[in-house]
Design a protein around this motif. Structure first.
Motif, short mmCIF file in Angstrom:
data_model
loop_
_atom_site.label_atom_id
_atom_site.label_comp_id
_atom_site.label_asym_id
_atom_site.label_seq_id
_atom_site.Cartn_x
_atom_site.Cartn_y
_atom_site.Cartn_z
N ALA A 233 1.02 -1.42 0.20
CA ALA A 233 -0.07 0.07 -0.08
C ALA A 233 1.23 1.31 0.00
O ALA A 233 0.69 2.48 -0.65
CB ALA A 233 -0.80 0.10 1.43
N ARG A 234 2.30 1.38 0.91
CA ARG A 234 2.50 2.77 0.31
C ARG A 234 3.40 2.86 -0.12
O ARG A 234 3.55 3.51 -0.50
CB ARG A 234 3.68 2.66 1.68
N ILE A 235 4.15 1.51 -0.93
CA ILE A 235 4.47 1.53 -2.27
C ILE A 235 3.86 2.15 -3.38
O ILE A 235 3.85 3.39 -3.97
CB ILE A 235 4.93 0.36 -2.74
N GLU A 236 2.06 1.74 -3.28
CA GLU A 236 1.52 2.18 -4.16
C GLU A 236 1.29 3.56 -4.43
O GLU A 236 0.87 4.24 -5.14
CB GLU A 236 0.18 1.24 -4.65
N ILE A 237 1.18 3.94 -2.26
CA ILE A 237 -0.13 5.55 -2.77
C ILE A 237 1.57 5.83 -2.75
O ILE A 237 1.55 7.28 -4.05
CB ILE A 237 -0.04 5.07 -1.27
N GLY A 238 2.86 5.87 -2.84
CA GLY A 238 4.19 7.06 -3.20
C GLY A 238 3.69 6.93 -4.79
O GLY A 238 4.38 7.59 -5.12
N LEU A 239 3.78 5.70 -5.61
CA LEU A 239 3.62 6.00 -6.90
C LEU A 239 2.23 6.79 -7.35
O LEU A 239 3.12 7.49 -8.42
CB LEU A 239 3.75 4.79 -8.14
N TYR A 240 1.34 6.01 -6.85
CA TYR A 240 0.46 7.71 -7.33
C TYR A 240 0.72 8.92 -6.99
O TYR A 240 0.14 9.92 -7.42
CB TYR A 240 -0.75 7.70 -6.48
N SER A 241 1.17 9.28 -5.28
CA SER A 241 1.63 10.79 -5.25
C SER A 241 2.64 11.09 -5.75
O SER A 241 2.62 12.77 -6.18
CB SER A 241 2.54 10.86 -4.15
N ASN A 242 3.91 10.45 -6.84
CA ASN A 242 4.60 10.77 -7.88
C ASN A 242 4.07 11.55 -9.08
O ASN A 242 4.26 12.24 -9.68
CB ASN A 242 5.72 9.64 -7.90
N ASN B 212 -8.28 9.60 -6.31
CA ASN B 212 -9.27 8.67 -5.62
C ASN B 212 -8.72 7.46 -5.89
O ASN B 212 -9.27 6.29 -4.76
CB ASN B 212 -10.38 8.30 -7.00
N ALA B 213 -7.38 6.34 -6.22
CA ALA B 213 -6.91 5.44 -6.28
C ALA B 213 -6.43 5.65 -5.36
O ALA B 213 -5.92 4.78 -4.61
CB ALA B 213 -5.85 5.05 -8.14
N ILE B 214 -5.54 7.06 -4.74
CA ILE B 214 -4.93 6.72 -3.00
C ILE B 214 -5.89 6.54 -2.45
O ILE B 214 -5.62 5.67 -1.32
CB ILE B 214 -4.45 8.37 -3.02
N LYS B 215 -6.93 7.11 -2.38
CA LYS B 215 -8.31 6.76 -1.40
C LYS B 215 -8.50 5.85 -1.34
O LYS B 215 -9.08 4.55 -0.17
CB LYS B 215 -9.54 7.84 -1.73
N VAL B 216 -8.76 4.55 -2.40
CA VAL B 216 -9.02 3.40 -2.19
C VAL B 216 -8.43 3.10 -1.63
O VAL B 216 -8.08 1.67 -0.88
CB VAL B 216 -9.05 2.50 -3.64
N ILE B 217 -6.83 2.92 -1.55
CA ILE B 217 -5.81 2.05 -1.40
C ILE B 217 -5.55 2.30 0.21
O ILE B 217 -5.64 1.10 0.75
CB ILE B 217 -4.20 2.03 -1.61
N GLN B 218 -6.08 3.57 0.59
CA GLN B 218 -5.74 4.04 2.23
C GLN B 218 -7.41 3.41 2.47
O GLN B 218 -6.41 2.44 4.13
CB GLN B 218 -5.93 5.43 2.32
N ASP B 219 -8.09 3.04 1.98
CA ASP B 219 -9.97 2.31 2.78
C ASP B 219 -8.68 0.81 2.64
O ASP B 219 -9.16 0.56 4.26
CB ASP B 219 -10.76 2.85 1.72
N LYS B 220 -8.72 0.15 1.89
CA LYS B 220 -8.27 -0.89 1.87
C LYS B 220 -7.13 -1.47 2.74
O LYS B 220 -7.37 -2.54 4.06
CB LYS B 220 -7.73 -0.71 0.55
N PHE B 221 -6.76 -0.61 3.03
CA PHE B 221 -4.88 -0.91 3.86
C PHE B 221 -4.79 -0.24 4.85
O PHE B 221 -4.37 -0.92 6.03
CB PHE B 221 -3.76 -0.82 2.49
N LEU B 222 -4.80 1.09 5.44
CA LEU B 222 -5.47 2.17 6.29
C LEU B 222 -6.04 1.81 7.06
O LEU B 222 -5.72 2.73 7.94
CB LEU B 222 -4.11 3.11 5.92
N THR B 223 -7.79 1.76 7.48
CA THR B 223 -8.52 2.07 8.11
C THR B 223 -8.37 1.28 9.00
O THR B 223 -8.18 -0.28 8.43
CB THR B 223 -9.53 2.67 6.62
#
Length: 98
Positions: A61-70, A87-98
């Motif tokens: 999740a962190r890697i994907e969020i980093g890629l999308y952030s870049n 939106n992609a970052i939010k989906v990942i955050q909702d899946k992994f970080l909540t």
């Protein structure tokens, strides 16, 4: 997990071209769009490999969020919409970080 070295190499080359164009006050839109396309391909390759290897962890999740952030930062650089990446970052955050 190995990354596609060709994508990384191309991305570095484009970064150098953008930096040079900025110094010379030349347009960078086409270069930035190429960079975004490469980074999206890099993300897609990462996801494909992670799925194949069954990696579904917080680190992924962190890697994907980093890629999308870049990618988002590059899009912002030339005024492209960032909703797709937000939106992609939010989906990942909702899946992994909540």
């Amino acid at each position: 997990m190995n990354y596609n070295k060709d994508l990384v190499s191309q991305s570095k080359q484009i970064l150098q071209q953008v930096l040079e164009a900025e110094k010379l006050k030349k347009p960078i839109d086409a270069l930035v769009k190429r960079q975004i396309a490469l980074m999206e391909a890099h993300h897609d390759e990462f996801v494909k490999m992670a799925d194949k290897e069954g990696i579904d962890t917080l680190q992924r999740a962190r890697i994907e969020i980093g890629l999308y952030s870049n990618i988002r930062a590059w899009a912002e650089k030339i005024g492209l919409p960032t909703d797709k990446y937000d939106n992609a970052i939010k989906v990942i955050q909702d899946k992994f970080l909540t």
